[in-house]
Design a protein around this motif. Structure first.
Motif, PDB file in Angstrom:
ATOM      1  N   SER A   1       0.833  -1.208   0.000  1.00 23.83           N
ATOM      2  CA  SER A   1       0.000   0.000   0.000  1.00 23.83           C
ATOM      3  C   SER A   1       0.870   1.262   0.000  1.00 23.83           C
ATOM      4  O   SER A   1       0.631   2.204  -0.761  1.00 23.83           O
ATOM      5  CB  SER A   1      -0.918  -0.024   1.231  1.00 23.83           C
ATOM      6  N   GLN A   2       1.888   1.272   0.841  1.00 20.82           N
ATOM      7  CA  GLN A   2       2.786   2.428   0.919  1.00 20.82           C
ATOM      8  C   GLN A   2       3.591   2.597  -0.360  1.00 20.82           C
ATOM      9  O   GLN A   2       3.806   3.716  -0.817  1.00 20.82           O
ATOM     10  CB  GLN A   2       3.717   2.285   2.132  1.00 20.82           C
ATOM     11  N   MET A   3       4.032   1.489  -0.947  1.00 25.19           N
ATOM     12  CA  MET A   3       4.810   1.584  -2.191  1.00 25.19           C
ATOM     13  C   MET A   3       3.961   2.174  -3.320  1.00 25.19           C
ATOM     14  O   MET A   3       4.444   3.017  -4.084  1.00 25.19           O
ATOM     15  CB  MET A   3       5.354   0.208  -2.574  1.00 25.19           C
ATOM     16  N   ILE A   4       2.709   1.755  -3.399  1.00 26.97           N
ATOM     17  CA  ILE A   4       1.808   2.301  -4.424  1.00 26.97           C
ATOM     18  C   ILE A   4       1.588   3.793  -4.172  1.00 26.97           C
ATOM     19  O   ILE A   4       1.678   4.614  -5.096  1.00 26.97           O
ATOM     20  CB  ILE A   4       0.468   1.529  -4.438  1.00 26.97           C
TER      21      ILE A   4
ATOM     22  N   MET B   1       3.488   5.922  -2.525  1.00 26.20           N
ATOM     23  CA  MET B   1       4.720   6.685  -2.759  1.00 26.20           C
ATOM     24  C   MET B   1       4.948   6.897  -4.250  1.00 26.20           C
ATOM     25  O   MET B   1       5.423   7.954  -4.668  1.00 26.20           O
ATOM     26  CB  MET B   1       5.927   5.994  -2.107  1.00 26.20           C
ATOM     27  N   LYS B   2       4.612   5.907  -5.040  1.00 21.85           N
ATOM     28  CA  LYS B   2       4.751   6.028  -6.495  1.00 21.85           C
ATOM     29  C   LYS B   2       3.789   7.108  -7.022  1.00 21.85           C
ATOM     30  O   LYS B   2       4.158   7.910  -7.871  1.00 21.85           O
ATOM     31  CB  LYS B   2       4.450   4.685  -7.159  1.00 21.85           C
ATOM     32  N   ILE B   3       2.567   7.134  -6.491  1.00 25.21           N
ATOM     33  CA  ILE B   3       1.565   8.109  -6.937  1.00 25.21           C
ATOM     34  C   ILE B   3       1.909   9.524  -6.458  1.00 25.21           C
ATOM     35  O   ILE B   3       1.827  10.480  -7.225  1.00 25.21           O
ATOM     36  CB  ILE B   3       0.157   7.705  -6.443  1.00 25.21           C
ATOM     37  N   THR B   4       2.282   9.643  -5.182  1.00 21.14           N
ATOM     38  CA  THR B   4       2.505  10.975  -4.597  1.00 21.14           C
ATOM     39  C   THR B   4       3.933  11.486  -4.750  1.00 21.14           C
ATOM     40  O   THR B   4       4.178  12.671  -4.567  1.00 21.14           O
ATOM     41  CB  THR B   4       2.162  10.975  -3.092  1.00 21.14           C
TER      42      THR B   4
ATOM     43  N   PRO C   1      -4.281  17.258   7.134  1.00 20.44           N
ATOM     44  CA  PRO C   1      -5.358  16.260   7.055  1.00 20.44           C
ATOM     45  C   PRO C   1      -5.120  15.205   5.974  1.00 20.44           C
ATOM     46  O   PRO C   1      -5.424  14.033   6.177  1.00 20.44           O
ATOM     47  CB  PRO C   1      -6.598  17.103   6.748  1.00 20.44           C
ATOM     48  N   LYS C   2      -4.561  15.624   4.843  1.00 13.85           N
ATOM     49  CA  LYS C   2      -4.311  14.671   3.754  1.00 13.85           C
ATOM     50  C   LYS C   2      -3.317  13.596   4.189  1.00 13.85           C
ATOM     51  O   LYS C   2      -3.518  12.402   3.926  1.00 13.85           O
ATOM     52  CB  LYS C   2      -3.788  15.401   2.517  1.00 13.85           C
ATOM     53  N   SER C   3      -2.244  13.990   4.876  1.00 12.78           N
ATOM     54  CA  SER C   3      -1.251  12.994   5.301  1.00 12.78           C
ATOM     55  C   SER C   3      -1.820  12.089   6.394  1.00 12.78           C
ATOM     56  O   SER C   3      -1.509  10.897   6.438  1.00 12.78           O
ATOM     57  CB  SER C   3       0.049  13.657   5.751  1.00 12.78           C
ATOM     58  N   LEU C   4      -2.673  12.633   7.259  1.00  9.80           N
ATOM     59  CA  LEU C   4      -3.330  11.805   8.274  1.00  9.80           C
ATOM     60  C   LEU C   4      -4.255  10.785   7.615  1.00  9.80           C
ATOM     61  O   LEU C   4      -4.303   9.618   8.024  1.00  9.80           O
ATOM     62  CB  LEU C   4      -4.133  12.669   9.246  1.00  9.80           C
ATOM     63  N   ALA C   5      -4.991  11.227   6.596  1.00  9.93           N
ATOM     64  CA  ALA C   5      -5.903  10.321   5.893  1.00  9.93           C
ATOM     65  C   ALA C   5      -5.137   9.207   5.190  1.00  9.93           C
ATOM     66  O   ALA C   5      -5.545   8.033   5.238  1.00  9.93           O
ATOM     67  CB  ALA C   5      -6.746  11.101   4.888  1.00  9.93           C
ATOM     68  N   ILE C   6      -4.027   9.544   4.566  1.00  9.21           N
ATOM     69  CA  ILE C   6      -3.202   8.530   3.891  1.00  9.21           C
ATOM     70  C   ILE C   6      -2.652   7.548   4.909  1.00  9.21           C
ATOM     71  O   ILE C   6      -2.675   6.327   4.697  1.00  9.21           O
ATOM     72  CB  ILE C   6      -2.073   9.202   3.072  1.00  9.21           C
ATOM     73  N   ASP C   7      -2.187   8.066   6.037  1.00 12.61           N
ATOM     74  CA  ASP C   7      -1.642   7.206   7.085  1.00 12.61           C
ATOM     75  C   ASP C   7      -2.732   6.286   7.645  1.00 12.61           C
ATOM     76  O   ASP C   7      -2.498   5.089   7.861  1.00 12.61           O
ATOM     77  CB  ASP C   7      -1.035   8.065   8.194  1.00 12.61           C
ATOM     78  N   ALA C   8      -3.929   6.827   7.856  1.00 12.07           N
ATOM     79  CA  ALA C   8      -5.043   6.010   8.348  1.00 12.07           C
ATOM     80  C   ALA C   8      -5.381   4.916   7.340  1.00 12.07           C
ATOM     81  O   ALA C   8      -5.634   3.764   7.723  1.00 12.07           O
ATOM     82  CB  ALA C   8      -6.261   6.887   8.615  1.00 12.07           C
ATOM     83  N   LEU C   9      -5.370   5.270   6.069  1.00  5.87           N
ATOM     84  CA  LEU C   9      -5.658   4.280   5.022  1.00  5.87           C
ATOM     85  C   LEU C   9      -4.643   3.137   5.065  1.00  5.87           C
ATOM     86  O   LEU C   9      -5.023   1.963   5.031  1.00  5.87           O
ATOM     87  CB  LEU C   9      -5.650   4.935   3.638  1.00  5.87           C
ATOM     88  N   HIS C  10      -3.362   3.480   5.164  1.00  6.67           N
ATOM     89  CA  HIS C  10      -2.333   2.430   5.219  1.00  6.67           C
ATOM     90  C   HIS C  10      -2.549   1.518   6.429  1.00  6.67           C
ATOM     91  O   HIS C  10      -2.451   0.289   6.318  1.00  6.67           O
ATOM     92  CB  HIS C  10      -0.933   3.037   5.283  1.00  6.67           C
ATOM     93  N   HIS C  11      -2.845   2.104   7.575  1.00  8.57           N
ATOM     94  CA  HIS C  11      -3.036   1.290   8.773  1.00  8.57           C
ATOM     95  C   HIS C  11      -4.329   0.480   8.700  1.00  8.57           C
ATOM     96  O   HIS C  11      -4.412  -0.617   9.268  1.00  8.57           O
ATOM     97  CB  HIS C  11      -2.947   2.154  10.033  1.00  8.57           C
ATOM     98  N   ALA C  12      -5.328   0.999   7.994  1.00  7.15           N
ATOM     99  CA  ALA C  12      -6.555   0.225   7.771  1.00  7.15           C
ATOM    100  C   ALA C  12      -6.256  -0.982   6.886  1.00  7.15           C
ATOM    101  O   ALA C  12      -6.761  -2.088   7.139  1.00  7.15           O
ATOM    102  CB  ALA C  12      -7.638   1.102   7.154  1.00  7.15           C
ATOM    103  N   VAL C  13      -5.434  -0.784   5.863  1.00  9.15           N
ATOM    104  CA  VAL C  13      -5.021  -1.902   4.999  1.00  9.15           C
ATOM    105  C   VAL C  13      -4.337  -2.968   5.851  1.00  9.15           C
ATOM    106  O   VAL C  13      -4.632  -4.164   5.739  1.00  9.15           O
ATOM    107  CB  VAL C  13      -4.087  -1.416   3.857  1.00  9.15           C
TER     108      VAL C  13
END
Length: 178
Positions: free
Chosen positions: A33-36, A38-41, A129-141
């Motif tokens: 999830s993080q690799m994808i 990082m590639k996008i962002t 907020p955007k970085s928190l949302a991304i971090d929450a998404l990774h931890h949800a995965v």
């Protein structure tokens, strides 16, 4: 050889072992999830695992190659070990979505508290907020993958069969008006 039905230590070891395997699978999932992302962002790898490990262990990596290696080792050890918590939740009878939500909350709350303590991330109220949302998404995965694997590994256990029987009994009582 006679198998003991109520072997608490054996059940604990089984739950923790399954949890560790599930945590490893969850760590692979969050890594992908993080690799994808990082590639996008275009974001680079986090230095938080190295900062925290260096602070706790008192040793810093000698060069960039060692830094990346240590970061990966800490990332996988930390994620895998959190799987043991998922195992303990399962041992306590919590499974499925409720267990995944509790696991996610524990993991993410720990990160939001621990990383600022070791100057590896700003406090939550100073983060975008955007970085928190991304971090929450990774931890949800991570939590979902860990939960799915744990529940799959635990689906045939004697404890799980007892819980299933108990749930059927409770549903039967409710149906009869009790």
């Amino acid at each position: 050889m006679k198998v003991h039905e109520n072997n608490a230590l054996g059940e604990l070891a089984s739950a923790v072992g399954k949890g560790l395997l599930a945590g490893l699978a969850g760590t692979v999932a969050i890594t992908v999830s993080q690799m994808i992302e990082m590639k996008i962002t275009g974001r680079g790898p986090s230095e938080a695992p190295v900062k925290v490990a260096s602070e706790i262990l008192g040793a810093a990596p000698a060069n960039e190659g060692e830094k990346e290696k240590l970061g990966n080792e800490v990332h996988f050890a930390y994620g895998t070990s959190w799987g043991a918590v998922r195992g303990l939740l399962g041992l306590a009878g919590l499974k499925g979505i409720p267990a995944t939500l509790v696991h996610f909350g524990a993991i993410w709350a720990t990160e939001l508290i621990m990383l600022p303590k070791y100057d590896a991330a700003p406090p939550v109220d100073e983060q975008e907020p955007k970085s928190l949302a991304i971090d929450a998404l990774h931890h949800a995965v991570y939590a979902v993958a860990t939960g799915l694997v744990y529940d799959a590994l635990d689906s045939g256990s004697a404890r799980q069969k007892k819980l299933t029987k108990l749930n059927k009994l409770i549903k039967g009582l409710k149906f009869k008006g009790y």
